[in-house]
Design an enzyme around this catalytic site. Structure first.
Site, PDB file in Angstrom:
ATOM      1  N   ARG A 172       0.819  -1.221   0.000  1.00 55.90           N
ATOM      2  CA  ARG A 172       0.000   0.000   0.000  1.00 55.90           C
ATOM      3  C   ARG A 172       0.852   1.271   0.000  1.00 55.90           C
ATOM      4  O   ARG A 172       0.502   2.266   0.655  1.00 55.90           O
ATOM      5  CB  ARG A 172      -0.950   0.026   1.213  1.00 55.90           C
ATOM      6  CG  ARG A 172      -1.960  -1.090   1.260  1.00 55.90           C
ATOM      7  CD  ARG A 172      -2.959  -0.995   0.107  1.00 55.90           C
ATOM      8  NE  ARG A 172      -4.092  -1.887   0.324  1.00 55.90           N
ATOM      9  CZ  ARG A 172      -4.138  -3.132  -0.120  1.00 55.90           C
ATOM     10  NH1 ARG A 172      -3.110  -3.627  -0.794  1.00 55.90           N
ATOM     11  NH2 ARG A 172      -5.201  -3.866   0.093  1.00 55.90           N
ATOM     12  N   SER A 221     -10.586  -0.490   3.484  1.00 54.77           N
ATOM     13  CA  SER A 221      -9.853  -0.713   4.729  1.00 54.77           C
ATOM     14  C   SER A 221      -9.347   0.616   5.299  1.00 54.77           C
ATOM     15  O   SER A 221      -8.734   1.410   4.594  1.00 54.77           O
ATOM     16  CB  SER A 221      -8.648  -1.621   4.479  1.00 54.77           C
ATOM     17  OG  SER A 221      -9.078  -2.889   4.041  1.00 54.77           O
ATOM     18  N   GLU A 291      -4.632   3.457   6.504  1.00 50.09           N
ATOM     19  CA  GLU A 291      -4.404   3.304   5.076  1.00 50.09           C
ATOM     20  C   GLU A 291      -5.112   4.431   4.341  1.00 50.09           C
ATOM     21  O   GLU A 291      -4.640   4.908   3.318  1.00 50.09           O
ATOM     22  CB  GLU A 291      -4.946   1.950   4.601  1.00 50.09           C
ATOM     23  CG  GLU A 291      -4.728   1.722   3.127  1.00 50.09           C
ATOM     24  CD  GLU A 291      -5.600   0.646   2.540  1.00 50.09           C
ATOM     25  OE1 GLU A 291      -6.523   0.989   1.773  1.00 50.09           O
ATOM     26  OE2 GLU A 291      -5.365  -0.541   2.833  1.00 50.09           O
TER      27      GLU A 291
HETATM   28  N1  EPU Z   1     -11.656 -10.762  10.176  1.00 50.92           N
HETATM   29  C1  EPU Z   1     -12.298 -10.846  11.366  1.00 50.92           C
HETATM   30  N2  EPU Z   1     -13.228  -9.909  11.667  1.00 50.92           N
HETATM   31  C2  EPU Z   1     -13.527  -8.875  10.854  1.00 50.92           C
HETATM   32  C3  EPU Z   1     -12.857  -8.776   9.630  1.00 50.92           C
HETATM   33  C4  EPU Z   1     -11.908  -9.753   9.295  1.00 50.92           C
HETATM   34  O1  EPU Z   1     -12.041 -11.755  12.172  1.00 50.92           O
HETATM   35  O2  EPU Z   1     -14.373  -8.044  11.208  1.00 50.92           O
HETATM   36  C5  EPU Z   1     -10.676 -11.802   9.814  1.00 50.92           C
HETATM   37  C6  EPU Z   1     -11.164 -12.635   8.623  1.00 50.92           C
HETATM   38  O3  EPU Z   1     -11.979 -13.684   9.042  1.00 50.92           O
HETATM   39  C7  EPU Z   1      -9.860 -13.109   8.009  1.00 50.92           C
HETATM   40  C8  EPU Z   1      -8.890 -11.970   8.326  1.00 50.92           C
HETATM   41  O4  EPU Z   1      -9.475 -11.196   9.371  1.00 50.92           O
HETATM   42  O5  EPU Z   1      -9.424 -14.264   8.637  1.00 50.92           O
HETATM   43  C9  EPU Z   1      -8.572 -11.116   7.107  1.00 50.92           C
HETATM   44  O6  EPU Z   1      -9.778 -10.504   6.623  1.00 50.92           O
HETATM   45  P1  EPU Z   1     -10.050 -10.264   5.066  1.00 50.92           P
HETATM   46  O7  EPU Z   1      -9.894 -11.537   4.327  1.00 50.92           O
HETATM   47  O8  EPU Z   1     -11.331  -9.519   4.951  1.00 50.92           O
HETATM   48  O9  EPU Z   1      -8.859  -9.355   4.590  1.00 50.92           O
HETATM   49  P2  EPU Z   1      -8.267  -8.022   5.175  1.00 50.92           P
HETATM   50  O10 EPU Z   1      -6.858  -8.283   5.534  1.00 50.92           O
HETATM   51  O11 EPU Z   1      -9.127  -7.422   6.221  1.00 50.92           O
HETATM   52  C10 EPU Z   1      -7.377  -7.187   2.866  1.00 50.92           C
HETATM   53  C11 EPU Z   1      -7.236  -5.836   2.236  1.00 50.92           C
HETATM   54  C12 EPU Z   1      -8.521  -5.448   1.513  1.00 50.92           C
HETATM   55  C13 EPU Z   1      -8.893  -6.500   0.495  1.00 50.92           C
HETATM   56  C14 EPU Z   1      -9.021  -7.852   1.211  1.00 50.92           C
HETATM   57  C15 EPU Z   1      -9.318  -8.983   0.265  1.00 50.92           C
HETATM   58  C16 EPU Z   1      -5.741  -4.488   3.633  1.00 50.92           C
HETATM   59  C17 EPU Z   1      -5.641  -3.426   4.686  1.00 50.92           C
HETATM   60  N3  EPU Z   1      -6.985  -4.829   3.259  1.00 50.92           N
HETATM   61  O12 EPU Z   1      -8.350  -7.065   3.884  1.00 50.92           O
HETATM   62  O13 EPU Z   1      -8.265  -4.226   0.823  1.00 50.92           O
HETATM   63  O14 EPU Z   1     -10.106  -6.187  -0.156  1.00 50.92           O
HETATM   64  O15 EPU Z   1      -7.776  -8.142   1.896  1.00 50.92           O
HETATM   65  O16 EPU Z   1      -8.210  -9.240  -0.515  1.00 50.92           O
HETATM   66  O17 EPU Z   1      -4.720  -4.986   3.174  1.00 50.92           O
HETATM   67  C18 EPU Z   1      -8.436  -1.874   1.033  1.00 50.92           C
HETATM   68  O18 EPU Z   1      -7.206  -1.854   1.019  1.00 50.92           O
HETATM   69  O19 EPU Z   1      -9.120  -0.812   1.110  1.00 50.92           O
HETATM   70  C19 EPU Z   1      -9.118  -3.148   0.988  1.00 50.92           C
HETATM   71  C20 EPU Z   1     -10.437  -3.252   1.093  1.00 50.92           C
END
Ligand code: EPU
Length: 303
Positions: A172, A221, A291
Protein backbone atom coordinates in the site's frame (compact mmCIF):
# COMPACT_ATOMS: atom_id res chain seq x y z
CA UNK A 1 0.45 37.52 -17.10
CA UNK A 2 2.11 35.71 -14.19
CA UNK A 3 1.81 31.97 -13.73
CA UNK A 4 -0.85 32.34 -11.05
CA UNK A 5 -3.00 34.70 -13.13
CA UNK A 6 -2.74 32.29 -16.06
CA UNK A 7 -3.90 29.45 -13.83
CA UNK A 8 -6.95 31.19 -12.32
CA UNK A 9 -8.02 32.42 -15.78
CA UNK A 10 -8.49 28.85 -17.09
CA UNK A 11 -12.06 27.70 -17.66
CA UNK A 12 -11.19 24.33 -16.11
CA UNK A 13 -10.28 25.97 -12.78
CA UNK A 14 -13.07 26.60 -10.27
CA UNK A 15 -12.98 28.12 -6.80
CA UNK A 16 -14.56 26.93 -3.54
CA UNK A 17 -15.91 23.66 -4.88
CA UNK A 18 -17.46 21.08 -2.55
CA UNK A 19 -15.33 17.92 -2.54
CA UNK A 20 -17.64 15.63 -0.58
CA UNK A 21 -19.52 14.46 -3.71
CA UNK A 22 -16.21 13.35 -5.22
CA UNK A 23 -15.38 11.02 -2.34
CA UNK A 24 -16.91 7.74 -1.25
CA UNK A 25 -17.29 8.91 2.38
CA UNK A 26 -19.19 12.00 1.14
CA UNK A 27 -17.78 14.19 3.90
CA UNK A 28 -15.50 17.21 3.99
CA UNK A 29 -15.34 20.85 2.96
CA UNK A 30 -14.46 22.63 -0.28
CA UNK A 31 -11.34 22.85 -2.38
CA UNK A 32 -10.11 26.44 -2.55
CA UNK A 33 -9.31 25.68 -6.19
CA UNK A 34 -10.49 22.66 -8.14
CA UNK A 35 -8.55 22.06 -11.34
CA UNK A 36 -9.75 19.59 -13.97
CA UNK A 37 -6.85 19.40 -16.44
CA UNK A 38 -7.52 17.93 -19.88
CA UNK A 39 -3.96 17.60 -21.15
CA UNK A 40 -0.33 17.65 -20.05
CA UNK A 41 -0.07 21.37 -20.82
CA UNK A 42 -2.77 21.99 -18.21
CA UNK A 43 -0.69 20.11 -15.63
CA UNK A 44 2.18 22.39 -16.51
CA UNK A 45 0.00 25.45 -15.83
CA UNK A 46 -1.02 23.99 -12.44
CA UNK A 47 2.56 23.20 -11.50
CA UNK A 48 3.92 26.63 -12.39
CA UNK A 49 1.15 28.39 -10.46
CA UNK A 50 1.59 26.20 -7.41
CA UNK A 51 5.33 26.80 -7.38
CA UNK A 52 4.95 30.57 -7.88
CA UNK A 53 2.55 30.95 -4.94
CA UNK A 54 3.81 27.99 -2.86
CA UNK A 55 0.26 26.62 -2.83
CA UNK A 56 -0.21 22.99 -1.77
CA UNK A 57 -1.56 20.56 -4.36
CA UNK A 58 -3.32 17.26 -3.93
CA UNK A 59 -4.51 14.90 -6.64
CA UNK A 60 -7.87 13.27 -6.13
CA UNK A 61 -8.58 10.05 -8.00
CA UNK A 62 -11.94 8.41 -7.43
CA UNK A 63 -11.94 9.57 -3.80
CA UNK A 64 -12.27 6.03 -2.48
CA UNK A 65 -9.39 6.17 0.00
CA UNK A 66 -9.53 9.71 1.38
CA UNK A 67 -11.08 11.78 4.13
CA UNK A 68 -11.27 15.48 3.23
CA UNK A 69 -11.24 17.64 6.37
CA UNK A 70 -14.40 19.55 7.27
CA UNK A 71 -12.50 22.79 6.62
CA UNK A 72 -11.71 21.57 3.11
CA UNK A 73 -8.37 21.89 1.34
CA UNK A 74 -6.74 25.33 1.24
CA UNK A 75 -4.83 24.68 -2.00
CA UNK A 76 -5.34 23.19 -5.45
CA UNK A 77 -7.18 19.91 -5.81
CA UNK A 78 -6.50 18.23 -9.15
CA UNK A 79 -9.01 15.88 -10.73
CA UNK A 80 -7.81 14.52 -14.05
CA UNK A 81 -10.38 15.16 -16.77
CA UNK A 82 -12.05 12.66 -19.10
CA UNK A 83 -9.19 12.84 -21.60
CA UNK A 84 -7.09 10.93 -19.05
CA UNK A 85 -9.67 8.14 -19.16
CA UNK A 86 -8.75 6.31 -22.37
CA UNK A 87 -7.32 2.83 -22.87
CA UNK A 88 -5.32 1.29 -25.70
CA UNK A 89 -3.81 -2.11 -26.37
CA UNK A 90 -0.21 -2.60 -27.43
CA UNK A 91 0.17 -6.30 -28.00
CA UNK A 92 -0.66 -8.01 -24.73
CA UNK A 93 -0.21 -4.82 -22.73
CA UNK A 94 -2.94 -2.33 -21.96
CA UNK A 95 -2.09 1.33 -21.45
CA UNK A 96 -4.72 3.03 -19.30
CA UNK A 97 -5.13 6.71 -18.47
CA UNK A 98 -4.83 7.55 -14.79
CA UNK A 99 -8.51 8.47 -14.55
CA UNK A 100 -9.70 5.03 -15.72
CA UNK A 101 -11.60 3.24 -12.97
CA UNK A 102 -10.09 -0.07 -11.88
CA UNK A 103 -13.33 -2.07 -12.30
CA UNK A 104 -13.56 -0.74 -15.86
CA UNK A 105 -9.96 -1.77 -16.52
CA UNK A 106 -10.72 -5.26 -15.17
CA UNK A 107 -13.86 -5.65 -17.30
CA UNK A 108 -12.23 -4.29 -20.44
CA UNK A 109 -9.36 -6.77 -20.15
CA UNK A 110 -11.73 -9.69 -19.60
CA UNK A 111 -13.89 -8.66 -22.57
CA UNK A 112 -10.73 -8.54 -24.71
CA UNK A 113 -9.89 -12.11 -23.70
CA UNK A 114 -6.97 -11.08 -21.51
CA UNK A 115 -6.36 -12.26 -17.96
CA UNK A 116 -4.52 -11.05 -14.88
CA UNK A 117 -6.32 -7.81 -14.13
CA UNK A 118 -9.53 -9.34 -12.75
CA UNK A 119 -8.71 -8.46 -9.14
CA UNK A 120 -9.09 -4.77 -9.99
CA UNK A 121 -12.84 -5.29 -10.20
CA UNK A 122 -12.87 -5.32 -6.39
CA UNK A 123 -11.16 -1.95 -5.96
CA UNK A 124 -13.31 1.15 -6.48
CA UNK A 125 -10.33 3.42 -7.24
CA UNK A 126 -8.55 4.84 -10.28
CA UNK A 127 -5.48 3.67 -12.18
CA UNK A 128 -3.53 6.68 -10.84
CA UNK A 129 -4.50 5.91 -7.26
CA UNK A 130 -3.62 2.24 -7.72
CA UNK A 131 -0.11 3.15 -8.86
CA UNK A 132 0.41 5.68 -6.06
CA UNK A 133 -0.74 3.23 -3.39
CA UNK A 134 0.00 -0.14 -4.92
CA UNK A 135 -3.67 -1.03 -4.46
CA UNK A 136 -4.49 -4.69 -4.17
CA UNK A 137 -6.91 -7.38 -3.12
CA UNK A 138 -7.27 -11.16 -3.22
CA UNK A 139 -3.55 -11.70 -2.90
CA UNK A 140 -2.73 -9.57 -5.92
CA UNK A 141 -1.23 -6.09 -5.99
CA UNK A 142 -0.79 -3.44 -8.64
CA UNK A 143 2.93 -4.13 -8.74
CA UNK A 144 2.27 -7.71 -9.89
CA UNK A 145 0.76 -6.47 -13.16
CA UNK A 146 2.20 -2.98 -13.65
CA UNK A 147 4.94 -2.61 -16.26
CA UNK A 148 5.56 1.14 -16.10
CA UNK A 149 3.85 4.46 -15.51
CA UNK A 150 4.13 7.93 -17.03
CA UNK A 151 4.51 10.48 -14.27
CA UNK A 152 4.19 14.26 -14.56
CA UNK A 153 6.29 16.11 -11.99
CA UNK A 154 4.42 19.32 -11.14
CA UNK A 155 7.51 20.99 -9.68
CA UNK A 156 9.90 20.18 -12.48
CA UNK A 157 7.29 20.41 -15.21
CA UNK A 158 8.39 17.22 -16.92
CA UNK A 159 7.09 13.83 -17.89
CA UNK A 160 9.07 10.70 -17.17
CA UNK A 161 8.40 7.04 -17.74
CA UNK A 162 9.21 4.86 -14.74
CA UNK A 163 9.47 1.14 -14.71
CA UNK A 164 7.64 -0.66 -11.93
CA UNK A 165 10.98 -1.17 -10.15
CA UNK A 166 11.65 2.57 -10.20
CA UNK A 167 8.31 3.37 -8.56
CA UNK A 168 9.19 1.75 -5.24
CA UNK A 169 5.89 -0.06 -4.77
CA UNK A 170 5.48 -1.85 -1.44
CA UNK A 171 2.49 -2.81 0.70
CA UNK A 172 0.00 0.00 0.00
CA UNK A 173 2.79 2.45 -0.81
CA UNK A 174 5.08 3.84 -3.52
CA UNK A 175 7.95 6.32 -3.69
CA UNK A 176 5.72 8.80 -5.53
CA UNK A 177 5.13 12.14 -3.82
CA UNK A 178 2.20 14.56 -3.89
CA UNK A 179 3.69 16.59 -6.72
CA UNK A 180 4.11 13.56 -8.97
CA UNK A 181 0.97 12.90 -10.96
CA UNK A 182 0.49 9.56 -12.65
CA UNK A 183 -0.95 10.25 -16.09
CA UNK A 184 -1.06 6.74 -17.52
CA UNK A 185 0.04 3.24 -16.66
CA UNK A 186 0.99 0.17 -18.68
CA UNK A 187 -0.20 -3.24 -17.49
CA UNK A 188 0.85 -6.72 -18.56
CA UNK A 189 -1.90 -9.26 -19.22
CA UNK A 190 -1.97 -12.95 -20.02
CA UNK A 191 -4.04 -14.78 -22.63
CA UNK A 192 -7.37 -15.64 -21.04
CA UNK A 193 -10.79 -16.99 -21.82
CA UNK A 194 -13.56 -14.36 -21.51
CA UNK A 195 -15.90 -16.88 -19.82
CA UNK A 196 -13.31 -17.82 -17.19
CA UNK A 197 -12.62 -14.13 -16.71
CA UNK A 198 -16.32 -13.35 -16.27
CA UNK A 199 -16.58 -16.12 -13.69
CA UNK A 200 -13.64 -14.71 -11.76
CA UNK A 201 -15.15 -11.21 -11.85
CA UNK A 202 -18.41 -12.61 -10.45
CA UNK A 203 -16.57 -14.52 -7.70
CA UNK A 204 -14.63 -11.48 -6.60
CA UNK A 205 -17.74 -9.30 -6.61
CA UNK A 206 -19.67 -11.91 -4.61
CA UNK A 207 -16.83 -12.29 -2.08
CA UNK A 208 -16.81 -8.56 -1.54
CA UNK A 209 -20.59 -8.43 -1.09
CA UNK A 210 -20.38 -11.15 1.55
CA UNK A 211 -17.35 -9.86 3.44
CA UNK A 212 -17.40 -6.10 3.05
CA UNK A 213 -20.11 -3.51 3.79
CA UNK A 214 -20.97 -2.65 0.17
CA UNK A 215 -23.69 -0.12 -0.49
CA UNK A 216 -22.61 2.02 2.47
CA UNK A 217 -20.49 5.16 2.63
CA UNK A 218 -16.96 3.87 3.34
CA UNK A 219 -13.42 4.01 1.99
CA UNK A 220 -12.39 0.37 2.15
CA UNK A 221 -9.85 -0.71 4.73
CA UNK A 222 -9.20 2.06 7.24
CA UNK A 223 -5.91 0.63 8.51
CA UNK A 224 -3.04 -1.20 6.89
CA UNK A 225 -2.64 -4.73 8.15
CA UNK A 226 0.19 -5.04 10.66
CA UNK A 227 2.83 -7.60 9.67
CA UNK A 228 1.45 -11.12 9.93
CA UNK A 229 -2.00 -10.09 11.16
CA UNK A 230 -5.18 -8.39 10.02
CA UNK A 231 -6.39 -5.04 11.37
CA UNK A 232 -10.00 -6.21 10.95
CA UNK A 233 -9.39 -9.37 12.98
CA UNK A 234 -7.71 -7.41 15.79
CA UNK A 235 -10.41 -4.73 16.01
CA UNK A 236 -13.12 -7.42 15.91
CA UNK A 237 -11.41 -9.52 18.59
CA UNK A 238 -11.48 -6.51 20.91
CA UNK A 239 -15.25 -6.29 20.50
CA UNK A 240 -15.13 -2.91 18.79
CA UNK A 241 -17.64 -3.61 16.01
CA UNK A 242 -20.39 -1.02 16.31
CA UNK A 243 -18.15 1.42 18.19
CA UNK A 244 -19.34 4.87 17.17
CA UNK A 245 -18.21 8.46 17.00
CA UNK A 246 -21.01 10.83 15.95
CA UNK A 247 -22.39 9.47 12.70
CA UNK A 248 -19.56 7.06 11.93
CA UNK A 249 -19.27 3.49 13.24
CA UNK A 250 -17.10 0.39 12.96
CA UNK A 251 -18.84 -1.90 10.46
CA UNK A 252 -20.50 -5.02 11.86
CA UNK A 253 -19.57 -6.85 8.67
CA UNK A 254 -15.86 -6.03 8.60
CA UNK A 255 -14.16 -4.28 11.52
CA UNK A 256 -11.54 -2.58 9.33
CA UNK A 257 -14.28 -0.70 7.49
CA UNK A 258 -15.82 2.39 9.07
CA UNK A 259 -19.25 3.32 7.79
CA UNK A 260 -20.45 6.93 7.58
CA UNK A 261 -24.12 7.79 7.88
CA UNK A 262 -25.55 10.74 5.99
CA UNK A 263 -24.63 13.88 7.94
CA UNK A 264 -21.32 12.44 9.18
CA UNK A 265 -18.31 14.72 9.42
CA UNK A 266 -14.63 14.23 8.74
CA UNK A 267 -14.09 14.93 12.44
CA UNK A 268 -16.33 11.94 13.27
CA UNK A 269 -14.13 9.69 11.09
CA UNK A 270 -10.88 11.08 12.46
CA UNK A 271 -12.20 10.78 16.02
CA UNK A 272 -13.14 7.12 15.51
CA UNK A 273 -9.80 6.34 13.84
CA UNK A 274 -7.89 7.86 16.78
CA UNK A 275 -10.13 6.10 19.30
CA UNK A 276 -9.56 2.70 17.66
CA UNK A 277 -5.79 3.29 17.40
CA UNK A 278 -5.70 4.10 21.14
CA UNK A 279 -7.83 1.13 22.19
CA UNK A 280 -5.88 -1.34 20.03
CA UNK A 281 -2.54 0.03 21.28
CA UNK A 282 -3.65 -0.20 24.92
CA UNK A 283 -4.90 -3.75 24.54
CA UNK A 284 -2.24 -5.23 22.25
CA UNK A 285 0.70 -2.83 21.95
CA UNK A 286 0.12 -2.72 18.16
CA UNK A 287 -0.06 0.79 16.71
CA UNK A 288 -2.31 0.61 13.67
CA UNK A 289 -1.38 2.81 10.75
CA UNK A 290 -4.20 4.35 8.68
CA UNK A 291 -4.40 3.30 5.08
CA UNK A 292 -6.96 5.98 4.26
CA UNK A 293 -5.46 9.36 3.61
CA UNK A 294 -6.46 12.48 5.55
CA UNK A 295 -6.42 15.58 3.36
CA UNK A 296 -6.57 19.14 4.75
CA UNK A 297 -6.21 20.26 8.34
CA UNK A 298 -7.13 18.05 11.27
CA UNK A 299 -6.44 19.36 14.79
CA UNK A 300 -6.58 17.37 18.04
CA UNK A 301 -10.36 17.39 17.91
CA UNK A 302 -10.22 16.13 14.32
CA UNK A 303 -11.52 19.48 13.03
N1 EPU B 1 -11.66 -10.76 10.18
C1 EPU B 1 -12.30 -10.85 11.37
N2 EPU B 1 -13.23 -9.91 11.67
C2 EPU B 1 -13.53 -8.88 10.85
C3 EPU B 1 -12.86 -8.78 9.63
C4 EPU B 1 -11.91 -9.75 9.29
O1 EPU B 1 -12.04 -11.76 12.17
O2 EPU B 1 -14.37 -8.04 11.21
C5 EPU B 1 -10.68 -11.80 9.81
C6 EPU B 1 -11.16 -12.63 8.62
O3 EPU B 1 -11.98 -13.68 9.04
C7 EPU B 1 -9.86 -13.11 8.01
C8 EPU B 1 -8.89 -11.97 8.33
O4 EPU B 1 -9.48 -11.20 9.37
O5 EPU B 1 -9.42 -14.26 8.64
C9 EPU B 1 -8.57 -11.12 7.11
O6 EPU B 1 -9.78 -10.50 6.62
P1 EPU B 1 -10.05 -10.26 5.07
O7 EPU B 1 -9.89 -11.54 4.33
O8 EPU B 1 -11.33 -9.52 4.95
O9 EPU B 1 -8.86 -9.35 4.59
P2 EPU B 1 -8.27 -8.02 5.18
O10 EPU B 1 -6.86 -8.28 5.53
O11 EPU B 1 -9.13 -7.42 6.22
C10 EPU B 1 -7.38 -7.19 2.87
C11 EPU B 1 -7.24 -5.84 2.24
C12 EPU B 1 -8.52 -5.45 1.51
C13 EPU B 1 -8.89 -6.50 0.50
C14 EPU B 1 -9.02 -7.85 1.21
C15 EPU B 1 -9.32 -8.98 0.27
C16 EPU B 1 -5.74 -4.49 3.63
C17 EPU B 1 -5.64 -3.43 4.69
N3 EPU B 1 -6.99 -4.83 3.26
O12 EPU B 1 -8.35 -7.07 3.88
O13 EPU B 1 -8.26 -4.23 0.82
O14 EPU B 1 -10.11 -6.19 -0.16
O15 EPU B 1 -7.78 -8.14 1.90
O16 EPU B 1 -8.21 -9.24 -0.51
O17 EPU B 1 -4.72 -4.99 3.17
C18 EPU B 1 -8.44 -1.87 1.03
O18 EPU B 1 -7.21 -1.85 1.02
O19 EPU B 1 -9.12 -0.81 1.11
C19 EPU B 1 -9.12 -3.15 0.99
C20 EPU B 1 -10.44 -3.25 1.09
Amino acid sequence: MGDWETFVAQDWVETDVALAPWTTYKVGGPARWLATPRRLGDLEIIGRAAVERAVPVVVLGRGSNVVISDAGFPGIVVRLGDSFGSMRWEGGEVVAGAAVSLPRLARTAVAAGRGGLEFFVGIPGSVGGAVHQNAGCHGRETKDVLVSASVWDLRRGELTSRSVAELGLGYRRSDLTDHEVVVEARFATTPGDPEDGERLLREITRWRREHQPGGTLNAGSVFKNPPGDSAGRIIDALGLKGLRRGRVYVSERHANFFVAEPGASAADIKGLVDDVIRRVAEATGIVLEPEIRFVGGFDEEGR
